[in-house]
Structure formats: structure tokens, C-alpha cells
Design a protein around this motif. Structure first.
Motif, PDB file in Angstrom:
ATOM      1  N   HIS A 172     -34.551  -1.323  39.737  1.00  0.00           N
ATOM      2  CA  HIS A 172     -34.665  -1.059  41.149  1.00  0.00           C
ATOM      3  C   HIS A 172     -33.344  -0.668  41.668  1.00  0.00           C
ATOM      4  N   GLN A 173     -32.403  -1.416  41.112  1.00  0.00           N
ATOM      5  CA  GLN A 173     -31.020  -1.131  41.745  1.00  0.00           C
ATOM      6  C   GLN A 173     -30.617   0.231  41.365  1.00  0.00           C
ATOM      7  N   LEU A 190     -37.254   9.362  54.211  1.00  0.00           N
ATOM      8  CA  LEU A 190     -37.267   8.604  52.962  1.00  0.00           C
ATOM      9  C   LEU A 190     -39.009   7.931  52.989  1.00  0.00           C
ATOM     10  N   LEU A 191     -39.598   8.555  51.817  1.00  0.00           N
ATOM     11  CA  LEU A 191     -40.943   8.136  51.743  1.00  0.00           C
ATOM     12  C   LEU A 191     -41.356   7.074  50.631  1.00  0.00           C
ATOM     13  N   GLY A 192     -42.014   6.039  50.800  1.00  0.00           N
ATOM     14  CA  GLY A 192     -42.366   4.900  49.739  1.00  0.00           C
ATOM     15  C   GLY A 192     -43.601   4.254  50.057  1.00  0.00           C
ATOM     16  N   ASP A 193     -43.646   2.876  49.372  1.00  0.00           N
ATOM     17  CA  ASP A 193     -44.865   2.437  49.601  1.00  0.00           C
ATOM     18  C   ASP A 193     -44.291   0.833  49.432  1.00  0.00           C
ATOM     19  N   TYR A 207     -37.039  -2.548  51.098  1.00  0.00           N
ATOM     20  CA  TYR A 207     -35.780  -3.099  50.920  1.00  0.00           C
ATOM     21  C   TYR A 207     -34.538  -1.994  50.549  1.00  0.00           C
ATOM     22  N   ILE A 208     -35.195  -1.276  49.538  1.00  0.00           N
ATOM     23  CA  ILE A 208     -34.068  -0.367  49.183  1.00  0.00           C
ATOM     24  C   ILE A 208     -33.890   0.688  50.301  1.00  0.00           C
TER      25      ILE A 208
END
Length: 372
Positions: free
Chosen positions: A264-265, A285-288, A295-296
Motif C-alpha cells: 500500500h505504501q 481522490l476516489l476509494g473505498d 489513510y493513504i
């Protein structure tokens, strides 16, 4: 069933790798059955750049899956088709060459066959997609070639960076059993996007711009480069805006059950690279909530507060709901609007609320039947 197939393939691979000469023919028969070639293959992924600086990525492989031609509902066919995407053998330390506007640019593949070519061109005068060719060289001879595309975004106000699994593609990332079941039993044309997500993405692609100058999309995911063609076909079939993919390190067959995990880093690093390449654009930014996106994105906002216009997180893992809500409150306190949503219609309403998309844009798009 796919675990049985996986175990069988591991046994066969070990046998043909360590056995005597006749095993080589068994290996070839297995490759033919799987739709895998032992000829050197160059894979070129969508690259991106400015009008004067461009980047393209790819792999050179000794063994690689052939493009899928037929799609069916057969679980066996879909399982085999997925297995072969990981039946790869990298070609490390080989030189690759890109020819561009009469000049040559070269690089050497890493231990996993990966290459990255960067070059400058101060003569470009148009935006959009450019076709490029990459050759693999051995002793100065071309042993394999492939074409790819480089995207030079229009100078629009916004850019969009989106995760893939459980952001627009239903994947069950928080449940390994369900994730692997869907991955093995379905295919790029039978997998489903979340309801309304294509409509949202199509609206965002036209946000505050014109149809002939769409906003750029960058799809940054923990999924491996093995799944590039799979994901590309899914986005094409479902009319998700065309964009650039930045995926995770290639995995080989014995790492198959770890698909989509870890690193993930490096996802943070890939997003940073995009933001640094387009310092004058604001990004959404779009995520889940299934893994580390909140956190990212929180860290991205801390490092690039002036470039992030909004953050969208789909609520797919309810056990994380409280923790994710706290993270998003922290992001909002930094002045970046956030939307923590269950359904894409809620995300669309939020985009209208913050003036990212307009009512006029929505009405006109519906009139022209541009949206799914």
C-alpha cells in the motif's frame, strides 16, 4: 474448485520445471492448453505525460498469457483464464527501445521484467492519445515488439485518481474467500460495477470542461499488472472513462492467492508521482473503506493540501465505518470536502453540492443519452 485447479497447476509446474527432457513437451502442452506462449512478449501499458515530458511502463516476459478471445459463463473457462494471467516468467536485464519523432530512448528491464521509459519532447502541440512502439533487443536484434498508448491530458481544471476494487468494481476485498471466488468464477465482461458509479464517473469526466477535452482519470490500485488487460476490458465494456492505470508489482503463479494484497505504501508513491507531474491541476481522490484508501488519502492531503479538491470513500466494509469516519473528519478539518457514501447517487448529489458537477451538465447529459 479453483483451489483444486490451483493445486493441480502448482504440481504440474513443479514437475515440468524439475523433471527430465520429456517434461519440456508436457510444459508446452500445458502452455498450449492454458493459452500461454513461450515466445518473448512485450507488454506496454497506457503511459502519460505533459506536452514536453512523457512516461510509459511495461514488462518483457519469457512466458506470457495470450489475449483472451472468447468469453463465456463457464466457471471452468473463467478459472483457467484467470490462472493463466499469473503463468508468467519475467525477462530481466533485457534492453528495450522506444522510437519517438525520429529519436530513440532506451531502458533495461528490472528483475521482474518491468521497464519504465521517460523522455522529453518540446514539439508536441496537441493533447490526447499517442501510439508508441516498444522493441525488446537482444544483441541489438529485435526479438519482440508491441504497441501502447501515451495520454497527454487536456489542460482542464480537475483530474481524478481512483482506486479500482470495491471503488467501482465489486470485488469483496475485505473477504478473501469471496474475493477469490468472484475473481476465479467470473470474467472481465461478467463482473459488475456498483450501481450508478459509471454515471458518476462519466459526469466527473465532463466536470467543468467540454466533451472534446475530458478530465483525466488515473486508476491506482493494489491489483497486479497481471490483471491489466482484465481491468482494461472491464472498463471498456462498462464505459468507464478511459484513463491511465498504475498497478502493483507483477506476481507469478505461486503468489496467486496473494493477489491484491500489501504494497500500500507504493500506492501512495504512485499517487504522489501523478500530483507532482500535474502541479497546476486540482485532483479528486476516489476509494473505498475495505483496505487502506482513507489513510493513504489522508496522508496525500497532508502533503498536497492545495491540490486535493475532494475525497470520496465508498462504505463497503462496515466494521471500519467508525474509524474511516474519523479519518474523513480529519481530512475535512484540513478544508477538503469528503463524502462517505453507500450508493453512487449519494456521491453524485455531493458532487453537485460542492459544484463539481452542475445541474445543467446532468440534464444535458441525460438529454443526449450519454450516461449509463
Amino acid at each position: 474448485m479453483f483451489l483444486v485447479c490451483f493445486s493441480l497447476m502448482q504440481t504440474i509446474d513443479h514437475t515440468v520445471s524439475s523433471g527430465p527432457a520429456p517434461a519440456a513437451s508436457l510444459r508446452e502442452r500445458m502452455r498450449n492448453w492454458l493459452g500461454v506462449t513461450s515466445e518473448t512478449t512485450v507488454k506496454v501499458y497506457h503511459g502519460y505525460g505533459h506536452t514536453n515530458r512523457l512516461t510509459i511502463y511495461g514488462h518483457v516476459l519469457r512466458t506470457a498469457p495470450l489475449p483472451r478471445i472468447r468469453y463465456s459463463k463457464s466457471v471452468i473457462n473463467n478459472t483457467v483464464a484467470l490462472l493463466r494471467l499469473f503463468f508468467v516468467e519475467p525477462f530481466p536485464g533485457i534492453e528495450v527501445r522506444l522510437k519517438w519523432q525520429g529519436k530513440e530512448y532506451r531502458a533495461t528491464t528490472d528483475t521482474d521484467g518491468f521497464f519504465k521509459i521517460e523522455w522529453k519532447d518540446d514539439t508536441l502541440s496537441r493533447f490526447g492519445w499517442y501510439t508508441v512502439r516498444v522493441d525488446a533487443l537482444l544483441n541489438a536484434d529485435v526479438i519482440a515488439s508491441s504497441h501502447g498508448k501515451v495520454y497527454i491530458p487536456h489542460e482542464t481544471q480537475y483530474g481524478f485518481i481512483s482506486d479500482i476494487d470495491d471503488t467501482f468494481l465489486i470485488s469483496h476485498s475485505a473477504n478473501m474467500r469471496k474475493r477469490l471466488y468472484v475473481l476465479f468464477t467470473q470474467n472481465a465482461r461478467s463482473r459488475q460495477p456498483f450501481e450508478g458509479v459509471v454515471r458518476h464517473y462519466q459526469l466527473l469526466a465532463q466536470s467543468r470542461t467540454t466533451a472534446d477535452a475530458p478530465n483525466p482519470f488515473f486508476f491506482v490500485s493494489s491489483s497486479e499488472w497481471n490483471l491489466y488487460d482484465y481491468i482494461l476490458e472491464f472498463t471498456r465494456v462498462n464505459r468507464i472513462p478511459e484513463g491511465v492505470f498504475l498497478l502493483n508489482q507483477l506476481k507469478q503463479f505461486d503468489q496467486l492467492l496473494k493477489t491484491g494484497q500489501n504494497n500500500h505504501q507504493t500506492k501512495f508513491t504512485r499517487i504522489v508521482r501523478i500530483l507532482e507531474n500535474y502541479p497546476n491541476q486540482r485532483f479528486v481522490l476516489l476509494g473505498d473503506s475495505s483496505q487502506h484508501d482513507p489513510y493513504i488519502y489522508q496522508s496525500i492531503v497532508e502533503h498536497f493540501p492545495k491540490q486535493i479538491h475532494a475525497v470520496y470513500i465508498r462504505d463497503v466494509h462496515h466494521k471500519n465505518r467508525t474509524a474511516v469516519a474519523d479519518v474523513l473528519k480529519s481530512i475535512e478539518s484540513a478544508g477538503v470536502p469528503c463524502c462517505f457514501f453507500d450508493h453512487s447517487e449519494d456521491a453524485i448529489l455531493h458532487s453537485k453540492k460542492i459544484d463539481l458537477i452542475s445541474e445543467h451538465q446532468l440534464v444535458e447529459a441525460m438529454k443526449e443519452k450519454k450516461l449509463v
